[in-house]
Design an enzyme around this catalytic site. Sequence first.
Site, PDB file in Angstrom:
ATOM      1  N   LYS A  80      29.389  39.496 -59.798  1.00 11.48           N
ATOM      2  CA  LYS A  80      28.046  39.896 -59.350  1.00 11.48           C
ATOM      3  C   LYS A  80      28.162  40.602 -57.998  1.00 11.48           C
ATOM      4  O   LYS A  80      28.915  40.146 -57.130  1.00 11.48           O
ATOM      5  CB  LYS A  80      27.161  38.653 -59.228  1.00 11.48           C
ATOM      6  CG  LYS A  80      25.699  38.955 -58.898  1.00 11.48           C
ATOM      7  CD  LYS A  80      24.853  37.682 -58.856  1.00 11.48           C
ATOM      8  CE  LYS A  80      23.385  37.972 -58.617  1.00 11.48           C
ATOM      9  NZ  LYS A  80      22.545  36.767 -58.602  1.00 11.48           N
ATOM     10  N   SER A 161      18.232  36.940 -61.525  1.00  9.27           N
ATOM     11  CA  SER A 161      18.779  38.141 -60.951  1.00  9.27           C
ATOM     12  C   SER A 161      20.179  38.513 -61.436  1.00  9.27           C
ATOM     13  O   SER A 161      20.578  39.679 -61.314  1.00  9.27           O
ATOM     14  CB  SER A 161      18.815  38.006 -59.433  1.00  9.27           C
ATOM     15  OG  SER A 161      19.753  37.031 -59.043  1.00  9.27           O
ATOM     16  N   SER A 185      18.459  32.214 -61.331  1.00 12.43           N
ATOM     17  CA  SER A 185      19.119  33.521 -61.492  1.00 12.43           C
ATOM     18  C   SER A 185      20.414  33.514 -62.287  1.00 12.43           C
ATOM     19  O   SER A 185      20.931  34.582 -62.602  1.00 12.43           O
ATOM     20  CB  SER A 185      19.388  34.146 -60.123  1.00 12.43           C
ATOM     21  OG  SER A 185      18.218  34.713 -59.596  1.00 12.43           O
TER      22      SER A 185
END
Lengths: 494, 95
Positions: A80, A161, A185
């Site tokens: 990420k 997210s 997330s």
Amino acid sequence: MSPTQLTGMTLRQARDGLLKKSFSAVELVESHIDAIATHSQLNAFITETPDLARAQAVKADERLARQEGGPLEGLPIAMKDLFCTEGVRTTAASRILGNFVPPYESTVSANLKQAGAVMLGKTSLDEFAMGSSNTTSAFGAVINPWKRRSDPEARLVPGGSSGGSAAAVAARMALAATGTDTGGSIRQPAAFCGIVGLKPTYGRCSRWGIIAFASSLDQAGPMARTVEDVAMMLQAMAGHDPKDSTSAPIAVPDFSAALTGDIRGLKIGVPKEYRPSGLSSEMVKLWDDGIDMLKDAGATPVEISLPHSKYALATYYIVAPAECSSNLARYDGVRYGLRVEGKTLDEMYAKTRAAGFGTEVRRRIMIGTYVLSAGYYDAYYAKAQKLRSLIARDFQQAFELVDVILTPTAPTPAFAIGDNDEDPVTMWLNDIFTVPTSLAGLPGLSLPTGLSADGLPLGLQLIGRPFDEETLLRVAGVLEKAAAFTALPPGLGG
Amino acid sequence: MSLDKVAVKNIASLARIEVRDEDLDGLAVELSNILRFVEQLAEVNTDGIAPMTSVAHLELPRRSDQVNDGGYVERVLANAPEQQDGFFLVPKVVE
């Protein structure tokens, strides 16, 4: 082995294949680099690092040939783009970081590197991890590889997210990926993309080098296609780190060993407050089926009450913006990132931050600024912190009666890009089942257990006691086997 | 709590985010809606409840007060938009 066979394996199968020399790390990595190119329209990556990955794979093959290397040696994963990676641009999906290239490596990504994992690139996310749709990324929306049967043309969100990581793992672009979870997330995108995601207990993984959103909530965790793979990833990611004062100074257990398949005698909490009248009948059925599967395996369902759950979202949307407004004060155009010139220093700050932050981030900073401002602090921030105590106490009391809690992960399957955009509060409702766990700092795991009538994956969430990821993984392993979720996004089957 | 344009302008200034005048009305509505949503917490009696400031029930760790890192000005300045003589450069603050 064919390239699709190589990308279709689990992390564990790939590990075994490398050890048996059925294929090389170079072949494995090359097939994933090809898959990333094939699925480039999903926009899962902000920065791809194929050359770095190839070089790491060559080294991994050398180590494997000498019967050396770590437990993830040569296994390609995605990172990420919230984890600082030395020498590789790190953006938090924001314009404000410009072309920031960290001169240091986050602890979690360093741990993975140390374990031998090969990084394929940096995956997209909602800007500064603020969002549930991955549509607030400054690098464009990420597209979910899953399609509605009734409307295959509709472009669906991967959740957020950690949407880029979820899409990458679901579309077989990476064997596993890292995520971070502040209010859901990791878990919500895992549910939307039909994969497994684990938010560990707050303090299990070091936050050092992860770009901060809300520091009392942020936690890194793994995303992969099986419970066992998630356990393997967490093993490498977790551990005490003196550089993060909230990192727990406790031993990391053997997570894979927790997958015994035996949950006889365990008590499974089913919170009655998580069954709002608006919950769809297919979600209710998914949940009831999950309860039955655990019951058939010898566990006992117990109805529990978490009476303050309904206040969790409002609490979260005071605490998280307050912390975000403090954390993001550092982006001022002075030491790194974007700078927009102004006549005075203050004007430079204000212009830089207006140009650098997107709408949702600006909104949250302003809410946070307001709830922390003189005269309003007690009414909002102090009040929310007290509610947080009550929410955490609900869980403590529940865990005196049960060993693990089972709930849906999100109230709906993946929605279309653009839906829920008009009203921020509607968008936030996505996190209604995941936010309470975050506020209490507890571990939560989402795994896919069924498909919606329209062919989209649906996930159930397991919540555990603090630092008891082992029980969470043990129950998840049993649920995974019973649910036998084998569906693949369209175009990725066989 | 309903925020007006003046309040929003003040918040934006505290947050050091430039907001165009034509955007103030829309932001006032948006932020007011959010505040109305979070104000449901007022209905909960929290008398005698301690605020939760951290989930990690840990004592803050201590270490000896010794320099154990640093000494790489180039790396610290590597991402600076503007720098000079080993320092970050910003517009003049004091006349």
